[in-house]
Write a protein that holds these residues in place. Structure first.
Motif, PDB file in Angstrom:
ATOM      1  N   GLN A 190      -8.008  -0.190 -11.406  1.00 51.00           N
ATOM      2  CA  GLN A 190      -7.653  -0.595 -12.764  1.00 51.00           C
ATOM      3  C   GLN A 190      -6.949  -1.947 -12.693  1.00 51.00           C
ATOM      4  N   PRO A 191      -7.067  -2.768 -13.747  1.00 52.63           N
ATOM      5  CA  PRO A 191      -6.296  -4.034 -13.771  1.00 52.63           C
ATOM      6  C   PRO A 191      -4.812  -3.726 -13.633  1.00 52.63           C
ATOM      7  N   SER A 192      -4.108  -4.553 -12.887  1.00 52.29           N
ATOM      8  CA  SER A 192      -2.708  -4.260 -12.601  1.00 52.29           C
ATOM      9  C   SER A 192      -1.889  -5.531 -12.489  1.00 52.29           C
ATOM     10  N   LEU A 193      -0.581  -5.369 -12.668  1.00 50.36           N
ATOM     11  CA  LEU A 193       0.380  -6.458 -12.487  1.00 50.36           C
ATOM     12  C   LEU A 193       1.309  -6.111 -11.329  1.00 50.36           C
ATOM     13  N   LEU A 194       1.611  -7.104 -10.504  1.00 51.70           N
ATOM     14  CA  LEU A 194       2.580  -6.895  -9.442  1.00 51.70           C
ATOM     15  C   LEU A 194       3.991  -6.911 -10.012  1.00 51.70           C
ATOM     16  N   ARG A 195       4.798  -5.945  -9.617  1.00 52.83           N
ATOM     17  CA  ARG A 195       6.193  -5.905 -10.074  1.00 52.83           C
ATOM     18  C   ARG A 195       7.135  -6.122  -8.885  1.00 52.83           C
ATOM     19  N   CYS A 196       8.337  -6.575  -9.196  1.00 48.59           N
ATOM     20  CA  CYS A 196       9.302  -6.920  -8.149  1.00 48.59           C
ATOM     21  C   CYS A 196       9.842  -5.698  -7.418  1.00 48.59           C
ATOM     22  N   ASP A 197       9.780  -4.546  -8.062  1.00 49.03           N
ATOM     23  CA  ASP A 197      10.261  -3.324  -7.421  1.00 49.03           C
ATOM     24  C   ASP A 197       9.482  -2.139  -7.987  1.00 49.03           C
ATOM     25  N   ALA A 198       9.743  -0.942  -7.442  1.00 48.14           N
ATOM     26  CA  ALA A 198       8.988   0.248  -7.813  1.00 48.14           C
ATOM     27  C   ALA A 198       9.481   0.821  -9.132  1.00 48.14           C
ATOM     28  N   MET A 200       8.368   0.557 -13.780  1.00 54.14           N
ATOM     29  CA  MET A 200       7.860  -0.235 -14.892  1.00 54.14           C
ATOM     30  C   MET A 200       8.951  -1.093 -15.520  1.00 54.14           C
ATOM     31  N   GLN A 201      10.218  -0.766 -15.269  1.00 53.50           N
ATOM     32  CA  GLN A 201      11.315  -1.524 -15.863  1.00 53.50           C
ATOM     33  C   GLN A 201      11.552  -2.862 -15.167  1.00 53.50           C
ATOM     34  N   TYR A 202      10.953  -3.031 -13.989  1.00 54.08           N
ATOM     35  CA  TYR A 202      11.155  -4.275 -13.245  1.00 54.08           C
ATOM     36  C   TYR A 202      10.161  -5.347 -13.706  1.00 54.08           C
ATOM     37  N   VAL A 203      10.570  -6.589 -13.606  1.00 54.05           N
ATOM     38  CA  VAL A 203       9.743  -7.697 -14.088  1.00 54.05           C
ATOM     39  C   VAL A 203       8.535  -7.910 -13.175  1.00 54.05           C
ATOM     40  N   GLU A 204       7.511  -8.584 -13.738  1.00 51.59           N
ATOM     41  CA  GLU A 204       6.327  -8.893 -12.967  1.00 51.59           C
ATOM     42  C   GLU A 204       6.603 -10.043 -11.991  1.00 51.59           C
ATOM     43  N   LEU A 228       3.301   1.729  -4.748  1.00 51.40           N
ATOM     44  CA  LEU A 228       2.939   1.142  -3.474  1.00 51.40           C
ATOM     45  C   LEU A 228       3.368  -0.319  -3.440  1.00 51.40           C
ATOM     46  N   LYS A 229       3.951  -0.725  -2.333  1.00 48.82           N
ATOM     47  CA  LYS A 229       4.191  -2.144  -2.125  1.00 48.82           C
ATOM     48  C   LYS A 229       2.963  -2.698  -1.426  1.00 48.82           C
ATOM     49  N   VAL A 230       2.356  -3.727  -2.002  1.00 47.37           N
ATOM     50  CA  VAL A 230       1.084  -4.226  -1.499  1.00 47.37           C
ATOM     51  C   VAL A 230       1.135  -5.734  -1.254  1.00 47.37           C
ATOM     52  N   LYS A 231       0.150  -6.183  -0.494  1.00 45.82           N
ATOM     53  CA  LYS A 231      -0.058  -7.610  -0.259  1.00 45.82           C
ATOM     54  C   LYS A 231      -1.482  -7.923  -0.684  1.00 45.82           C
ATOM     55  N   THR A 232      -1.659  -8.807  -1.654  1.00 39.40           N
ATOM     56  CA  THR A 232      -2.979  -9.099  -2.206  1.00 39.40           C
ATOM     57  C   THR A 232      -3.738 -10.077  -1.310  1.00 39.40           C
ATOM     58  N   GLN A 233      -4.977 -10.344  -1.692  1.00 39.60           N
ATOM     59  CA  GLN A 233      -5.808 -11.282  -0.937  1.00 39.60           C
ATOM     60  C   GLN A 233      -5.266 -12.705  -1.005  1.00 39.60           C
ATOM     61  N   LYS A 234      -4.422 -12.970  -1.996  1.00 44.62           N
ATOM     62  CA  LYS A 234      -3.796 -14.294  -2.109  1.00 44.62           C
ATOM     63  C   LYS A 234      -2.398 -14.307  -1.487  1.00 44.62           C
ATOM     64  N   GLY A 238       4.134  -7.320  -3.928  1.00 42.60           N
ATOM     65  CA  GLY A 238       4.782  -6.678  -5.055  1.00 42.60           C
ATOM     66  C   GLY A 238       4.430  -5.203  -5.118  1.00 42.60           C
ATOM     67  N   TYR A 239       4.884  -4.543  -6.165  1.00 38.87           N
ATOM     68  CA  TYR A 239       4.681  -3.104  -6.329  1.00 38.87           C
ATOM     69  C   TYR A 239       3.691  -2.812  -7.451  1.00 38.87           C
ATOM     70  N   VAL A 240       2.847  -1.800  -7.231  1.00 37.74           N
ATOM     71  CA  VAL A 240       1.886  -1.361  -8.247  1.00 37.74           C
ATOM     72  C   VAL A 240       1.914   0.162  -8.322  1.00 37.74           C
ATOM     73  N   PRO A 241       1.621   0.750  -9.492  1.00 34.84           N
ATOM     74  CA  PRO A 241       1.564   2.218  -9.592  1.00 34.84           C
ATOM     75  C   PRO A 241       0.418   2.775  -8.755  1.00 34.84           C
ATOM     76  N   SER A 242       0.654   3.863  -8.066  1.00 34.03           N
ATOM     77  CA  SER A 242      -0.390   4.454  -7.215  1.00 34.03           C
ATOM     78  C   SER A 242      -1.572   4.960  -8.040  1.00 34.03           C
ATOM     79  N   SER A 243      -1.359   5.226  -9.321  1.00 34.35           N
ATOM     80  CA  SER A 243      -2.439   5.697 -10.187  1.00 34.35           C
ATOM     81  C   SER A 243      -3.473   4.623 -10.453  1.00 34.35           C
ATOM     82  N   GLN A 244      -3.144   3.371 -10.193  1.00 35.57           N
ATOM     83  CA  GLN A 244      -4.056   2.255 -10.473  1.00 35.57           C
ATOM     84  C   GLN A 244      -4.820   1.800  -9.241  1.00 35.57           C
ATOM     85  N   VAL A 245      -4.627   2.479  -8.136  1.00 42.23           N
ATOM     86  CA  VAL A 245      -5.280   2.069  -6.890  1.00 42.23           C
ATOM     87  C   VAL A 245      -5.858   3.280  -6.171  1.00 42.23           C
ATOM     88  N   ARG A 246      -6.714   3.001  -5.203  1.00 38.62           N
ATOM     89  CA  ARG A 246      -7.243   4.018  -4.302  1.00 38.62           C
ATOM     90  C   ARG A 246      -7.235   3.448  -2.887  1.00 38.62           C
TER      91      ARG A 246
END
Length: 248
Positions: A190-198, A200-204, A228-234, A238-246
């Motif tokens: 799903q489309p997602s935004l990286l957040r500074c911490d785990a 939804m209250q934390y900023v992107e 999940l704390k992730v590292k993108t291809q770029k 940042g952090y993303v909800p586990s429901s938006q990834v596999r």
């Protein structure tokens, strides 16, 4: 005795699974032939339900499930299943073509570095994990046998053959190690935004929306497994909800 019972049990169930997959295939064909969007969605959903009812670790099954998701415009899930199918059937041309097509639709095509990596370490992408394990053991045994023979007869040809087998065994060993590390990779479904911490209250991290279909590396999983704390291809972290990834 237990093995015999298990074999007989599988033999009894196999016609049922075959019939179910036949129904799924027919539903998929009906979906492709339907002209109305409602009918197409109905048939593709039926096929998806039948395919996933008894989901197993099977490359062809993953490929069929991916096709259903693609037809239902759930491209992120389709790309994830195409990746899973490709891991088990790395030389299947149709899987590669459909994966690339889905990535183009999702605007998540492989980066230039990924293309170079695949071309450079091509042997890693020609074998599935089981084939790599068999190749590693086979090359190691051959290297030991030929090396032992060279120790006694001291023939130059055997020396170079031993060296070639050791190099091949090392290459497959590196491939096996890299394959284990790929277990820490995932796909945005799903489309997602990286957040500074785990939370939804934390900023992107920034305003860039990560489109479905992009791959990432898992750096950390929260204690409640909701983030999940992730590292993108770029190389953004940042952090993303586990429901938006596999995970792969």
């Amino acid at each position: 005795m237990k093995q015999i019972i298990l074999v007989l049990f599988c033999a009894c169930l196999s016609p049922l699974f075959a019939s179910q997959y036949d129904q799924a295939y027919q539903s998929y064909q009906d979906g492709e032939e339907a002209s109305l969007i409602v009918e197409r969605e109905k048939h593709f959903n039926e096929a998806l339900e039948l395919y996933t009812a008894n989901e197993q670790v099977d490359g062809k099954l993953y490929y069929n499930i991916a096709n259903c998701y693609y037809q239902l415009n759930q491209v992120g899930m389709a790309i994830w299943y195409y990746h899973k199918a490709e891991q088990l059937l790395p030389r299947d041309v149709k899987i590669k073509e459909n994966l690339l097509k889905a990535q183009e639709v999702a605007k998540a095509t492989p980066t230039h570095w990924e293309v170079i990596k695949k071309q450079t370490f091509f042997w890693h992408y020609l074998l599935n994990p089981q084939e790599r394990s068999i190749a590693f053991i086979g090359l190691a045994v051959l290297a030991f046998i030929v090396g032992s023979y060279y120790f006694w007869v001291r023939k130059t040809l055997l020396k170079y053959l031993t060296m070639a087998l050791v190099v091949g065994c090392s290459a497959v060993g590196i491939s096996l190690s890299a394959g284990k590390q790929s277990a820490r990779l995932g796909v945005f479904v799903q489309p997602s935004l990286l957040r500074c911490d785990a939370g939804m209250q934390y900023v992107e991290v920034d305003s860039e929306i990560l489109t479905a279909g992009q791959k990432f590396k898992v750096l950390e999983i929260s204690s409640d497994q909701q983030w999940l704390k992730v590292k993108t291809q770029k190389n953004k972290k940042g952090y993303v909800p586990s429901s938006q990834v596999r995970l792969l």
